[in-house]
Design a protein around this motif. Sequence first.
Motif, mmCIF file in Angstrom:
data_model
loop_
_atom_site.group_PDB
_atom_site.id
_atom_site.type_symbol
_atom_site.label_atom_id
_atom_site.label_comp_id
_atom_site.label_asym_id
_atom_site.label_seq_id
_atom_site.Cartn_x
_atom_site.Cartn_y
_atom_site.Cartn_z
ATOM 1 N N SER A 1 -2.979 -0.742 -3.248
ATOM 2 C CA SER A 1 -3.772 0.437 -2.951
ATOM 3 C C SER A 1 -2.889 1.656 -2.756
ATOM 4 O O SER A 1 -1.689 1.544 -2.488
ATOM 5 C CB SER A 1 -4.595 0.193 -1.674
ATOM 6 O OG SER A 1 -5.440 1.280 -1.389
ATOM 7 N N LEU A 2 -3.515 2.817 -2.917
ATOM 8 C CA LEU A 2 -2.858 4.107 -2.694
ATOM 9 C C LEU A 2 -3.707 4.910 -1.714
ATOM 10 O O LEU A 2 -4.920 5.042 -1.907
ATOM 11 C CB LEU A 2 -2.724 4.871 -4.012
ATOM 12 C CG LEU A 2 -2.248 6.323 -3.925
ATOM 13 C CD1 LEU A 2 -0.786 6.396 -3.490
ATOM 14 C CD2 LEU A 2 -2.446 7.034 -5.261
ATOM 15 N N ILE A 3 -3.069 5.426 -0.675
ATOM 16 C CA ILE A 3 -3.757 6.322 0.259
ATOM 17 C C ILE A 3 -3.263 7.741 0.003
ATOM 18 O O ILE A 3 -2.055 8.001 -0.004
ATOM 19 C CB ILE A 3 -3.493 5.930 1.722
ATOM 20 C CG1 ILE A 3 -4.003 4.510 1.989
ATOM 21 C CG2 ILE A 3 -4.174 6.918 2.668
ATOM 22 C CD1 ILE A 3 -3.713 4.004 3.405
ATOM 23 N N LEU A 4 -4.200 8.648 -0.213
ATOM 24 C CA LEU A 4 -3.883 10.055 -0.445
ATOM 25 C C LEU A 4 -4.288 10.868 0.779
ATOM 26 O O LEU A 4 -5.462 11.192 0.958
ATOM 27 C CB LEU A 4 -4.626 10.588 -1.674
ATOM 28 C CG LEU A 4 -4.259 9.995 -3.033
ATOM 29 C CD1 LEU A 4 -5.161 10.573 -4.116
ATOM 30 C CD2 LEU A 4 -2.801 10.275 -3.362
ATOM 31 N N VAL B 1 0.871 -1.166 0.000
ATOM 32 C CA VAL B 1 0.000 0.000 0.000
ATOM 33 C C VAL B 1 0.913 1.223 0.000
ATOM 34 O O VAL B 1 1.789 1.339 0.864
ATOM 35 C CB VAL B 1 -0.922 0.016 1.234
ATOM 36 C CG1 VAL B 1 -1.670 1.339 1.327
ATOM 37 C CG2 VAL B 1 -1.907 -1.143 1.187
ATOM 38 N N LEU B 2 0.733 2.108 -0.957
ATOM 39 C CA LEU B 2 1.538 3.322 -1.021
ATOM 40 C C LEU B 2 0.810 4.480 -0.360
ATOM 41 O O LEU B 2 -0.406 4.610 -0.483
ATOM 42 C CB LEU B 2 1.848 3.682 -2.475
ATOM 43 C CG LEU B 2 2.748 2.709 -3.240
ATOM 44 C CD1 LEU B 2 2.935 3.201 -4.678
ATOM 45 C CD2 LEU B 2 4.098 2.555 -2.554
ATOM 46 N N ALA C 1 -13.200 8.251 -5.764
ATOM 47 C CA ALA C 1 -12.209 7.384 -5.133
ATOM 48 C C ALA C 1 -12.885 6.079 -4.720
ATOM 49 O O ALA C 1 -14.117 5.949 -4.756
ATOM 50 C CB ALA C 1 -11.599 8.074 -3.924
ATOM 51 N N ASP C 2 -12.081 5.120 -4.335
ATOM 52 C CA ASP C 2 -12.627 3.828 -3.934
ATOM 53 C C ASP C 2 -12.999 3.777 -2.465
ATOM 54 O O ASP C 2 -13.755 2.901 -2.049
ATOM 55 C CB ASP C 2 -11.608 2.727 -4.237
ATOM 56 C CG ASP C 2 -11.310 2.641 -5.718
ATOM 57 O OD1 ASP C 2 -12.107 2.048 -6.450
ATOM 58 O OD2 ASP C 2 -10.276 3.193 -6.142
ATOM 59 N N LEU D 1 -5.333 -0.149 -8.978
ATOM 60 C CA LEU D 1 -5.255 0.160 -7.552
ATOM 61 C C LEU D 1 -6.588 0.651 -7.025
ATOM 62 O O LEU D 1 -7.379 1.277 -7.738
ATOM 63 C CB LEU D 1 -4.211 1.253 -7.282
ATOM 64 C CG LEU D 1 -2.744 0.848 -7.263
ATOM 65 C CD1 LEU D 1 -2.240 0.574 -8.662
ATOM 66 C CD2 LEU D 1 -1.919 1.953 -6.608
ATOM 67 N N ALA D 2 -6.817 0.409 -5.754
ATOM 68 C CA ALA D 2 -7.887 1.082 -5.026
ATOM 69 C C ALA D 2 -7.293 2.332 -4.398
ATOM 70 O O ALA D 2 -6.204 2.289 -3.834
ATOM 71 C CB ALA D 2 -8.444 0.162 -3.936
ATOM 72 N N VAL D 3 -8.000 3.454 -4.513
ATOM 73 C CA VAL D 3 -7.501 4.721 -3.986
ATOM 74 C C VAL D 3 -8.352 5.164 -2.811
ATOM 75 O O VAL D 3 -9.573 5.301 -2.927
ATOM 76 C CB VAL D 3 -7.488 5.824 -5.062
ATOM 77 C CG1 VAL D 3 -6.896 7.104 -4.492
ATOM 78 C CG2 VAL D 3 -6.689 5.377 -6.286
ATOM 79 N N MET D 4 -7.687 5.390 -1.682
ATOM 80 C CA MET D 4 -8.351 5.815 -0.458
ATOM 81 C C MET D 4 -8.035 7.276 -0.185
ATOM 82 O O MET D 4 -6.871 7.697 -0.269
ATOM 83 C CB MET D 4 -7.876 4.971 0.729
ATOM 84 C CG MET D 4 -7.960 3.464 0.512
ATOM 85 S SD MET D 4 -9.651 2.856 0.348
ATOM 86 C CE MET D 4 -10.269 3.138 2.025
#
Length: 215
Positions: free
Chosen positions: A36-39, A13-14, A81-82, A65-68
Amino acid sequence: MNPTEAPDRCRIVLIAPPREEPKRILSAFEGGDVASLILPQWEADDDEFQSYAEAIIPGAQAAGLAVMIAGDPRIAARCRADGIHFEGSKQALAEIVEKHQAKLMVGTGGATTRDDALELGEVQPDYMFFGKFGYDNKPEPHPRNLKLGEWWGEMVRIPCIVMAGSDLAGLAAVAETGVDFVALSAAVFGDGIDPAQAVARANELLDQAPRFDEG
């Protein structure tokens, strides 16, 4: 998280650091598997953060990716976003889960003790995160997060993410706990680091880690 052809071992997870260029974030996905990517919103105002997220989300989702969004839940909805990453009280988390989980994933973190983690887990978030954004400034992952992640994985079925350190060499310690995901930020986006090469190397290291069916 992206389950498509997911390897049966700990995945990446990035976490986007403050003021990172969207192009550089997107380049990281060229290095191989990322779940996944967390912003995080960091210090940006809502308009600035929404524009930033909109520059990243389509490319990240196209890469699988799923983006949080770790910020205002309304921004997550506007940006398509996801999911939402929320850290706060159990009551506040419960409200977000009730309002948004039908359409968006809702993950949480911020727990530093077992009791706190179990309290948040009662709300049934989609994942539990052990660590703190921006605090991966030491080479090794924090021992407390490793212990919490290992304990959580043995006790609770909700997926778990553990924050790694600033050196990819620390990935082994995270993977050996048996957690589902390892979070990387400084180790991929730090000064002088090629994000794609870092992700590729991280996947090589995780491929050498125990598989989930090996216990």
